[in-house]
Design an enzyme around this catalytic site. Structure first.
Site, short mmCIF file in Angstrom:
data_model
loop_
_atom_site.label_atom_id
_atom_site.label_comp_id
_atom_site.label_asym_id
_atom_site.label_seq_id
_atom_site.Cartn_x
_atom_site.Cartn_y
_atom_site.Cartn_z
N PRO A 1 4.49 -14.24 -11.48
CA PRO A 1 5.44 -15.28 -11.06
C PRO A 1 6.23 -14.97 -9.79
O PRO A 1 7.02 -14.03 -9.75
CB PRO A 1 6.41 -15.38 -12.25
CG PRO A 1 5.87 -14.47 -13.29
CD PRO A 1 4.96 -13.51 -12.64
N GLU A 2 6.02 -15.78 -8.79
CA GLU A 2 6.87 -15.83 -7.61
C GLU A 2 7.47 -17.22 -7.56
O GLU A 2 7.25 -18.01 -8.50
CB GLU A 2 6.06 -15.49 -6.35
CG GLU A 2 5.46 -14.08 -6.45
CD GLU A 2 4.55 -13.71 -5.28
OE1 GLU A 2 4.73 -14.27 -4.19
OE2 GLU A 2 3.68 -12.86 -5.49
N ARG B 1 17.33 -3.67 8.93
CA ARG B 1 16.25 -2.95 8.24
C ARG B 1 15.20 -2.49 9.24
O ARG B 1 14.00 -2.44 8.93
CB ARG B 1 15.59 -3.88 7.22
CG ARG B 1 16.56 -4.41 6.19
CD ARG B 1 16.98 -3.33 5.24
NE ARG B 1 17.99 -3.81 4.30
CZ ARG B 1 18.38 -3.13 3.23
NH1 ARG B 1 17.87 -1.96 2.98
NH2 ARG B 1 19.29 -3.63 2.43
N HIS C 1 3.45 -10.72 -28.32
CA HIS C 1 4.26 -10.64 -27.09
C HIS C 1 5.19 -11.82 -26.90
O HIS C 1 5.80 -11.97 -25.84
CB HIS C 1 3.35 -10.48 -25.87
CG HIS C 1 2.47 -9.28 -25.95
ND1 HIS C 1 2.96 -8.00 -26.01
CD2 HIS C 1 1.12 -9.15 -26.01
CE1 HIS C 1 1.96 -7.13 -26.09
NE2 HIS C 1 0.83 -7.80 -26.09
N ARG D 1 4.07 -7.10 -20.57
CA ARG D 1 4.53 -5.85 -19.95
C ARG D 1 6.03 -5.64 -20.09
O ARG D 1 6.51 -4.54 -19.89
CB ARG D 1 4.13 -5.83 -18.48
CG ARG D 1 2.67 -5.49 -18.29
CD ARG D 1 2.26 -5.60 -16.85
NE ARG D 1 2.66 -4.44 -16.08
CZ ARG D 1 2.41 -4.30 -14.78
NH1 ARG D 1 1.81 -5.26 -14.13
NH2 ARG D 1 2.78 -3.23 -14.15
#
Length: 273
Positions: free
Chosen positions: A2-3, A152, A93, A111
């Site tokens: 998922p993004e 950065r 799950h 996970r």
DNA sequence: CCAATTGTTATTTA
DNA sequence: ATAAATAACAATTG
């Protein structure tokens, strides 16, 4: 998976339950996804509440219930939301299940890098309101991107694109997609990009977010993230995992290597150091 | 047994 | 002290 756009897709999977009361809440209370959450309190306060609305921002979802109850869901690496029939028996799950009269709303995450949050109060919780403003909002400006890249400057651009405080919702595949479209090598240091490259990065960030939301989140029924055939060859996405995959624009071989600790795919023909 | 996985965060290193 | 790199988290699949 998922993004940004997949999160929006999964948010909508619970929409059939809007306006409906939660009769009971089923949990695997020891699951790691509850590590920042008081499970007993969540179960007690959510039972009897009505699901009123939901929202997604970046990779976070927020579900609003009556009585000022707010449920947060982060899908981590492998989380999914889905609707199941009323009689559905939760599987191994399925860590959180909201039982309604006509259906069950399921959060599943093998996970368990995902996260469930719960809050009771008049307005939305801080972990929601403090999220960075969306890439598709007015506050995501070229100047803001340029300033962030300057700070950065010694970091390769790929991991910089994964920093949620400036690029909320961007994940591994979207970052590669943006860099491929902007023709920027993922190992280029953020501080050495030219003004034109910074502008291209800004523009393609917005474009990839918009297109991903249209093509993935816009689908009503079956699972993401396979993009439809019509746009297949205009996306790096559809080629990035194939061995010996080729750049859709140049036809040249794609490269896959670790950059900033993440597998990164790019087209050396377009993206040069 | 080894390596891989679309995320985040704590720890270590520079 | 700060920023960047790395390990860790957990489960499953090839």
């Amino acid at each position: 998976m998922p993004e940004l756009a997949e999160v929006e897709f999964y948010r909508k999977q619970w929409s059939p339950g809007l306006g409906q009361r939660v009769r009971a809440v089923l949990v695997h209370p020891r699951a790691k996804v509850f590590r920042e959450c008081n499970v007993r309190r969540l179960v007690g306060r959510l039972a009897g509440a009505t699901l009123l609305s939901s929202a997604a921002s970046a990779k976070q979802m927020l579900f609003r219930f009556g009585g000022g109850r707010w449920l947060g869901v982060h899908l981590g690496m492998s989380g999914e939301l889905r609707e199941e029939p009323a009689g559905y028996t939760p599987r191994k799950h399925d860590h959180l299940v909201l039982v309604q009269r006509d259906r069950r709303l399921v959060f599943t995450d093998p996970r368990m890098f995902g996260r469930i949050l719960f809050f009771v109060g008049r307005g939305p919780p801080g972990w929601w309101t403090r999220l960075a403003p969306p890439i598709l909002s007015e506050t995501f400006t070229v100047a803001a991107v340029a300033d962030f890249l300057r700070r950065r400057g010694r970091t390769p651009i790929k991991p910089v694109l994964l920093m949620q405080e400036r690029f909320p919702g961007i994940g591994n595949w979207m970052a590669d997609e943006i860099l491929w479209r902007a023709a920027i090598h993922p190992r280029r240091l953020a501080g050495v990009l030219t003004p034109a490259e910074i502008r291209a990065l800004w523009r393609e960030s917005r474009r990839v977010c918009r297109l991903a939301l249209e093509t993935i989140a816009g689908r009503g029924n079956d699972m993401p993230p396979a993009l439809n055939v019509r746009i297949r060859d205009s996306w790096l996405f559809n080629h990035r995992w194939e061995d010996g995959g080729r750049c859709p624009r140049t036809g040249a071989r794609l490269v896959r290597e670790q950059v900033g600790g993440r597998t990164t795919c790019w087209s050396p023909a377009r993206q040069k150091l």
